[in-house]
Design a protein around this motif. Structure first.
Motif, PDB file in Angstrom:
ATOM      1  N   ARG A 253       0.866  -1.181   0.000  1.00 50.19           N
ATOM      2  CA  ARG A 253       0.000   0.000   0.000  1.00 50.19           C
ATOM      3  C   ARG A 253       0.902   1.231   0.000  1.00 50.19           C
ATOM      4  O   ARG A 253       2.022   1.204   0.523  1.00 50.19           O
ATOM      5  N   GLN A 254       0.388   2.348  -0.553  1.00 51.57           N
ATOM      6  CA  GLN A 254       1.215   3.557  -0.660  1.00 51.57           C
ATOM      7  C   GLN A 254       1.776   3.983   0.699  1.00 51.57           C
ATOM      8  O   GLN A 254       2.956   4.296   0.821  1.00 51.57           O
ATOM      9  N   ASP A 255       0.941   3.947   1.739  1.00 44.86           N
ATOM     10  CA  ASP A 255       1.460   4.434   3.033  1.00 44.86           C
ATOM     11  C   ASP A 255       2.497   3.472   3.624  1.00 44.86           C
ATOM     12  O   ASP A 255       3.453   3.903   4.271  1.00 44.86           O
ATOM     13  N   ASP A 256       2.342   2.169   3.343  1.00 46.61           N
ATOM     14  CA  ASP A 256       3.367   1.220   3.817  1.00 46.61           C
ATOM     15  C   ASP A 256       4.682   1.434   3.064  1.00 46.61           C
ATOM     16  O   ASP A 256       5.775   1.359   3.629  1.00 46.61           O
ATOM     17  N   TYR A 257       4.531   1.708   1.748  1.00 50.35           N
ATOM     18  CA  TYR A 257       5.727   1.949   0.944  1.00 50.35           C
ATOM     19  C   TYR A 257       6.442   3.226   1.421  1.00 50.35           C
ATOM     20  O   TYR A 257       7.660   3.221   1.658  1.00 50.35           O
ATOM     21  N   ASP A 258       5.668   4.296   1.595  1.00 54.07           N
ATOM     22  CA  ASP A 258       6.254   5.557   2.072  1.00 54.07           C
ATOM     23  C   ASP A 258       6.954   5.347   3.413  1.00 54.07           C
ATOM     24  O   ASP A 258       8.064   5.830   3.641  1.00 54.07           O
ATOM     25  N   HIS A 259       6.261   4.613   4.284  1.00 54.35           N
ATOM     26  CA  HIS A 259       6.807   4.396   5.625  1.00 54.35           C
ATOM     27  C   HIS A 259       8.125   3.614   5.557  1.00 54.35           C
ATOM     28  O   HIS A 259       9.086   3.932   6.260  1.00 54.35           O
ATOM     29  N   SER A 260       8.188   2.623   4.682  1.00 59.84           N
ATOM     30  CA  SER A 260       9.420   1.826   4.605  1.00 59.84           C
ATOM     31  C   SER A 260      10.574   2.684   4.082  1.00 59.84           C
ATOM     32  O   SER A 260      11.707   2.575   4.576  1.00 59.84           O
ATOM     33  N   GLU A 261      10.293   3.555   3.116  1.00 59.50           N
ATOM     34  CA  GLU A 261      11.365   4.428   2.614  1.00 59.50           C
ATOM     35  C   GLU A 261      11.820   5.408   3.708  1.00 59.50           C
ATOM     36  O   GLU A 261      13.011   5.717   3.828  1.00 59.50           O
ATOM     37  N   MET A 262      10.876   5.862   4.515  1.00 65.50           N
ATOM     38  CA  MET A 262      11.220   6.758   5.631  1.00 65.50           C
ATOM     39  C   MET A 262      12.128   6.045   6.630  1.00 65.50           C
ATOM     40  O   MET A 262      13.103   6.611   7.130  1.00 65.50           O
ATOM     41  N   ILE A 263      11.782   4.792   6.944  1.00 70.48           N
ATOM     42  CA  ILE A 263      12.598   4.033   7.896  1.00 70.48           C
ATOM     43  C   ILE A 263      14.029   3.885   7.359  1.00 70.48           C
ATOM     44  O   ILE A 263      15.005   4.087   8.084  1.00 70.48           O
ATOM     45  N   LEU A 264      14.141   3.567   6.076  1.00 68.19           N
ATOM     46  CA  LEU A 264      15.478   3.382   5.499  1.00 68.19           C
ATOM     47  C   LEU A 264      16.290   4.669   5.589  1.00 68.19           C
ATOM     48  O   LEU A 264      17.464   4.655   5.997  1.00 68.19           O
ATOM     49  N   LEU A 283      11.378   6.874  15.448  1.00 71.08           N
ATOM     50  CA  LEU A 283      10.891   7.543  14.241  1.00 71.08           C
ATOM     51  C   LEU A 283       9.414   7.794  14.524  1.00 71.08           C
ATOM     52  O   LEU A 283       8.606   6.869  14.500  1.00 71.08           O
ATOM     53  N   GLY A 284       9.076   9.029  14.820  1.00 73.42           N
ATOM     54  CA  GLY A 284       7.711   9.302  15.298  1.00 73.42           C
ATOM     55  C   GLY A 284       7.492   8.527  16.595  1.00 73.42           C
ATOM     56  O   GLY A 284       8.285   8.625  17.528  1.00 73.42           O
ATOM     57  N   ASP A 285       6.435   7.689  16.602  1.00 75.45           N
ATOM     58  CA  ASP A 285       6.124   6.922  17.813  1.00 75.45           C
ATOM     59  C   ASP A 285       6.730   5.534  17.803  1.00 75.45           C
ATOM     60  O   ASP A 285       6.441   4.707  18.662  1.00 75.45           O
ATOM     61  N   GLU A 286       7.548   5.275  16.784  1.00 75.32           N
ATOM     62  CA  GLU A 286       7.987   3.894  16.577  1.00 75.32           C
ATOM     63  C   GLU A 286       9.480   3.747  16.854  1.00 75.32           C
ATOM     64  O   GLU A 286      10.289   4.563  16.410  1.00 75.32           O
ATOM     65  N   MET A 287       9.833   2.694  17.592  1.00 74.12           N
ATOM     66  CA  MET A 287      11.248   2.411  17.826  1.00 74.12           C
ATOM     67  C   MET A 287      11.776   1.624  16.631  1.00 74.12           C
ATOM     68  O   MET A 287      11.229   0.584  16.273  1.00 74.12           O
ATOM     69  N   ILE A 288      12.813   2.141  15.976  1.00 72.73           N
ATOM     70  CA  ILE A 288      13.360   1.386  14.833  1.00 72.73           C
ATOM     71  C   ILE A 288      14.804   0.970  15.100  1.00 72.73           C
ATOM     72  O   ILE A 288      15.570   1.666  15.761  1.00 72.73           O
ATOM     73  N   ASP A 289      15.137  -0.222  14.584  1.00 69.87           N
ATOM     74  CA  ASP A 289      16.510  -0.718  14.713  1.00 69.87           C
ATOM     75  C   ASP A 289      16.856  -1.511  13.445  1.00 69.87           C
ATOM     76  O   ASP A 289      16.160  -1.426  12.445  1.00 69.87           O
ATOM     77  N   GLU A 290      17.926  -2.274  13.512  1.00 72.49           N
ATOM     78  CA  GLU A 290      18.393  -3.001  12.321  1.00 72.49           C
ATOM     79  C   GLU A 290      17.317  -3.954  11.773  1.00 72.49           C
ATOM     80  O   GLU A 290      17.176  -4.121  10.554  1.00 72.49           O
ATOM     81  N   ALA A 291      16.527  -4.570  12.654  1.00 67.53           N
ATOM     82  CA  ALA A 291      15.473  -5.479  12.171  1.00 67.53           C
ATOM     83  C   ALA A 291      14.383  -4.698  11.443  1.00 67.53           C
ATOM     84  O   ALA A 291      13.801  -5.185  10.460  1.00 67.53           O
TER      85      ALA A 291
END
Ligand code: GLV
Ligand code: MG
Length: 319
Positions: A253-264, A283-291
């Motif tokens: 979905r567009q928002d999932d795609y956008d979100h994945s590019e943001m995470i990268l 990243l916003g409310d989300e904890m992001i790491d290598e996984a």
């Protein structure tokens, strides 16, 4: 050698015996067209189908699509002539050969050797033509790891539900549906997951086969949604109406795609010296790491292969 990961959300089956359908496929939005000489073509029509396919490929008009020809399986008398006639006749205009009912790694090796000879003797680039392996019976499934590794030409592992059900005595009325008395999902779950594990272990694409009730678009979406949710890369389409459904279901979905590019982007920045060389950040409310980065890579690769464009950009916070 090949080993390309091409977009294959929708894999359109076209009987090689029908010049009309070979022509119509040019205008459809399928990622892949596979021209059939196997089960959609009657034995008496196979010689003609080979000729129609060579003519259609050489005439062109399939730009932007992966062009595949499904030959007959090695237990028949037709395979060698299918491969020789089609590849000698249209090799440079052909991307892959699909081999049905693959049971052993040897069958892939035999096709690889034959392709190599044809390429050499015709001055074609050696190793460019890929192989798509259909897994359609118990023996194919238990040998799937060896099949996947038998040649660097292998690009996809494909589930063939109709032949598979017949070969293991599974009862079912409509392919894609469950045998009476089972929940949807149960019947195919093991087979789909086994194919998916081999595909992921050896960097191949996992492709789901046909849904035969072509008037039942809702059923198509449900079954395609199941394999997409598991992680499959695409599914066959037997009718033009199924193309848009496959392209949609197997694209993020567009928002999932956008979100994945943001995470990268964010992860790139925060792990860099400028971003503080951090391994786990918000990243916003989300904890992001290598996984998170690894999961994002999967979604972004599917989106990029589907030609999606992102609608958001990452801005590094003020120091
Ligand atoms: C496709 O070839 C199938 O047997 O389902
Ligand atoms: Mg089949």
């Amino acid at each position: 050698m090949s080993q390309q990961l091409r977009a294959r959300r929708s894999n359109l089956a076209v009987p090689g015996s029908s010049p009309k359908m070979l022509d119509k496929a040019r205008g459809l939005a399928a990622d892949q067209v596979f021209m059939d000489i196997e089960d959609a073509v009657a034995p008496l029509a196979k010689p003609e189908a080979r000729k129609n396919i060579v003519a259609a490929l050489n005439e062109g008009g399939y730009e932007g699509k992966t062009r595949t020809v499904r030959v007959n399986d090695w237990t028949t008398q037709w395979t060698y002539a299918d491969v020789i006639e089609v590849v000698e006749g249209a090799g440079p205009n052909l991307d892959c050969i699909m081999l049905p009912k693959v049971q052993t790694a040897d069958q892939i090796i035999a096709l690889d050797l034959l392709l190599t000879q044809i390429e050499k003797s015709n001055g074609f680039e050696v190793g460019r033509i890929g192989i798509e392996a259909q897994i359609e019976n118990a023996k194919g499934l238990i040998n799937i790891d060896a099949i996947a590794q038998a040649s660097p030409r292998v690009e996809t592992l494909i589930f063939g539900p109709a032949d598979f059900m017949a070969s293991i005595n599974m009862k079912s009325l409509v392919v894609g549906e469950q045998p009476p008395g089972y929940d949807v999902g149960d019947a195919y779950h093991y087979i789909l997951m086994r194919i998916l594990m081999a595909a992921r272990a050896y960097d191949k694409q996992a492709i789901d086969g046909p849904y035969l009730a072509i008037k039942d678009l809702e059923g198509y979406r449900r079954v395609a949604g199941r394999s997409a949710a598991l992680g499959f890369d695409g599914k066959w389409v037997l009718h033009p109406d199924q193309v848009a459904a496959a392209n949609e279901v197997f694209s993020p979905r567009q928002d999932d795609y956008d979100h994945s590019e943001m995470i990268l982007d964010a992860y790139d920045y925060f792990t860099s010296a400028a971003g503080g060389a951090k391994g786990a950040v918000m990243l916003g409310d989300e904890m992001i790491d290598e996984a998170s980065r690894k999961m994002a890579l999967v979604v972004s690769a599917k989106g990029r292969a589907a030609g999606m464009t992102r609608t958001t950009t990452f801005t590094a916070p003020e120091a």
